[in-house]
Scaffold this motif. Sequence first.
Motif, PDB file in Angstrom:
ATOM      1  N   GLY A   2      37.538  16.909 -23.983  1.00 40.06           N
ATOM      2  CA  GLY A   2      38.231  17.924 -23.211  1.00 40.06           C
ATOM      3  C   GLY A   2      39.594  18.308 -23.763  1.00 40.06           C
ATOM      4  O   GLY A   2      40.053  17.804 -24.780  1.00 40.06           O
ATOM      5  N   LYS A   3      40.255  19.216 -23.040  1.00 37.72           N
ATOM      6  CA  LYS A   3      41.536  19.766 -23.484  1.00 37.72           C
ATOM      7  C   LYS A   3      42.693  18.778 -23.410  1.00 37.72           C
ATOM      8  O   LYS A   3      43.720  18.991 -24.028  1.00 37.72           O
ATOM      9  CB  LYS A   3      41.877  21.013 -22.666  1.00 37.72           C
ATOM     10  N   VAL A   4      42.548  17.719 -22.654  1.00 40.83           N
ATOM     11  CA  VAL A   4      43.628  16.727 -22.592  1.00 40.83           C
ATOM     12  C   VAL A   4      43.783  16.044 -23.946  1.00 40.83           C
ATOM     13  O   VAL A   4      44.879  15.723 -24.379  1.00 40.83           O
ATOM     14  CB  VAL A   4      43.347  15.672 -21.490  1.00 40.83           C
ATOM     15  N   VAL A   5      42.680  15.864 -24.657  1.00 39.63           N
ATOM     16  CA  VAL A   5      42.694  15.186 -25.954  1.00 39.63           C
ATOM     17  C   VAL A   5      42.627  16.179 -27.102  1.00 39.63           C
ATOM     18  O   VAL A   5      43.376  16.089 -28.068  1.00 39.63           O
ATOM     19  CB  VAL A   5      41.524  14.186 -26.061  1.00 39.63           C
ATOM     20  N   ASN A   6      41.715  17.142 -27.018  1.00 37.17           N
ATOM     21  CA  ASN A   6      41.463  18.068 -28.121  1.00 37.17           C
ATOM     22  C   ASN A   6      42.389  19.274 -28.080  1.00 37.17           C
ATOM     23  O   ASN A   6      42.842  19.691 -27.017  1.00 37.17           O
ATOM     24  CB  ASN A   6      40.008  18.527 -28.083  1.00 37.17           C
ATOM     25  N   THR A   7      42.649  19.824 -29.268  1.00 38.44           N
ATOM     26  CA  THR A   7      43.488  21.010 -29.424  1.00 38.44           C
ATOM     27  C   THR A   7      42.722  22.024 -30.271  1.00 38.44           C
ATOM     28  O   THR A   7      41.589  21.776 -30.682  1.00 38.44           O
ATOM     29  CB  THR A   7      44.807  20.653 -30.135  1.00 38.44           C
ATOM     30  N   SER A   8      43.354  23.137 -30.589  1.00 43.25           N
ATOM     31  CA  SER A   8      42.735  24.118 -31.473  1.00 43.25           C
ATOM     32  C   SER A   8      42.823  23.680 -32.930  1.00 43.25           C
ATOM     33  O   SER A   8      42.292  24.332 -33.813  1.00 43.25           O
ATOM     34  CB  SER A   8      43.396  25.488 -31.294  1.00 43.25           C
ATOM     35  N   TYR A   9      43.470  22.547 -33.186  1.00 37.98           N
ATOM     36  CA  TYR A   9      43.562  21.990 -34.536  1.00 37.98           C
ATOM     37  C   TYR A   9      42.451  20.956 -34.727  1.00 37.98           C
ATOM     38  O   TYR A   9      41.571  20.815 -33.889  1.00 37.98           O
ATOM     39  CB  TYR A   9      44.948  21.371 -34.761  1.00 37.98           C
ATOM     40  N   ASN A  10      42.485  20.222 -35.804  1.00 41.90           N
ATOM     41  CA  ASN A  10      41.437  19.239 -36.094  1.00 41.90           C
ATOM     42  C   ASN A  10      41.779  17.868 -35.515  1.00 41.90           C
ATOM     43  O   ASN A  10      42.873  17.367 -35.738  1.00 41.90           O
ATOM     44  CB  ASN A  10      41.244  19.090 -37.608  1.00 41.90           C
ATOM     45  N   GLU A  11      40.840  17.286 -34.803  1.00 42.26           N
ATOM     46  CA  GLU A  11      40.913  15.893 -34.365  1.00 42.26           C
ATOM     47  C   GLU A  11      39.766  15.185 -35.077  1.00 42.26           C
ATOM     48  O   GLU A  11      38.604  15.549 -34.878  1.00 42.26           O
ATOM     49  CB  GLU A  11      40.788  15.765 -32.848  1.00 42.26           C
ATOM     50  N   ILE A  12      40.099  14.200 -35.933  1.00 41.25           N
ATOM     51  CA  ILE A  12      39.086  13.576 -36.788  1.00 41.25           C
ATOM     52  C   ILE A  12      39.181  12.054 -36.734  1.00 41.25           C
ATOM     53  O   ILE A  12      40.168  11.495 -36.289  1.00 41.25           O
ATOM     54  CB  ILE A  12      39.217  14.049 -38.254  1.00 41.25           C
ATOM     55  N   ARG A  13      38.146  11.393 -37.250  1.00 43.15           N
ATOM     56  CA  ARG A  13      38.078   9.948 -37.444  1.00 43.15           C
ATOM     57  C   ARG A  13      38.341   9.141 -36.162  1.00 43.15           C
ATOM     58  O   ARG A  13      39.161   8.222 -36.162  1.00 43.15           O
ATOM     59  CB  ARG A  13      39.032   9.504 -38.542  1.00 43.15           C
ATOM     60  N   PRO A  14      37.641   9.422 -35.055  1.00 37.61           N
ATOM     61  CA  PRO A  14      37.846   8.616 -33.856  1.00 37.61           C
ATOM     62  C   PRO A  14      37.377   7.182 -34.072  1.00 37.61           C
ATOM     63  O   PRO A  14      36.314   6.957 -34.647  1.00 37.61           O
ATOM     64  CB  PRO A  14      37.004   9.324 -32.795  1.00 37.61           C
ATOM     65  N   VAL A  15      38.195   6.249 -33.657  1.00 38.21           N
ATOM     66  CA  VAL A  15      37.879   4.827 -33.784  1.00 38.21           C
ATOM     67  C   VAL A  15      38.211   4.160 -32.454  1.00 38.21           C
ATOM     68  O   VAL A  15      39.325   4.291 -31.946  1.00 38.21           O
ATOM     69  CB  VAL A  15      38.693   4.162 -34.921  1.00 38.21           C
ATOM     70  N   GLN A  16      37.246   3.448 -31.883  1.00 38.39           N
ATOM     71  CA  GLN A  16      37.496   2.732 -30.637  1.00 38.39           C
ATOM     72  C   GLN A  16      38.318   1.490 -30.920  1.00 38.39           C
ATOM     73  O   GLN A  16      38.139   0.817 -31.935  1.00 38.39           O
ATOM     74  CB  GLN A  16      36.185   2.348 -29.977  1.00 38.39           C
ATOM     75  N   SER A  17      39.228   1.178 -30.022  1.00 35.00           N
ATOM     76  CA  SER A  17      40.038  -0.025 -30.142  1.00 35.00           C
ATOM     77  C   SER A  17      39.136  -1.253 -30.123  1.00 35.00           C
ATOM     78  O   SER A  17      38.243  -1.347 -29.279  1.00 35.00           O
ATOM     79  CB  SER A  17      41.037  -0.109 -28.985  1.00 35.00           C
TER      80      SER A  17
END
Length: 190
Positions: A2-17
């Motif tokens: 959702g919009k709380v995390v994502n932006t119109s830019y790139n969000e990459i390489r998600p890693v869970q703690s």
Amino acid sequence: LGKVVNTSYNEIRPVQSPNYLNKFYFSSNRTGATGGPRNKFGIRDEKYGHHLYDMYCVEQDDGNWTPSYIFNDNQNTSKNEILQSFNGEGNQVFFLKSESSDLVKADLMTDIFSSDFDEKEPPSRVVTTIRSDLGDKDIFVYNDSLYLFSSKRKGGYGGYDIYSTQMINGVWQNPINLGPQINSAYDEVA
């Protein structure tokens, strides 16, 4: 997420703690990145520049995502920082640092998470057989002496293949392609 995390830019390489199931880390080139917008030479350029990648964290609290927050200035700089992995205990982060947007000349870096910022050492370069100039990327730290990664190295099966490199008696061994049971003529990554 959702919009709380994502932006119109790139969000990459998600890693869970490794320590908290409700916490995720990622890299983004969003507005507000450390160092501000940069031109192709790495010089700050407010008019034509673009933001480089920094590392961020987000948590889920009672079913809702909290606003993401940026890592500190000790880890994020005016260069690209692309999150890769954590050690098994979750107290050591591994990331690529590069001045170029294509990450051809990236260094694998590591840093210890500590709540005491005054006692923190700057991140250090990891000396290993993984080389970004050969197309190595998507590093996963299995343990202190075994890393997995994707690469377009010569001798593969086509596209990106999965390789491993292992430290034996304090020396990183040459990477080994994991073979045709895993790799194909297509891309195997991450």
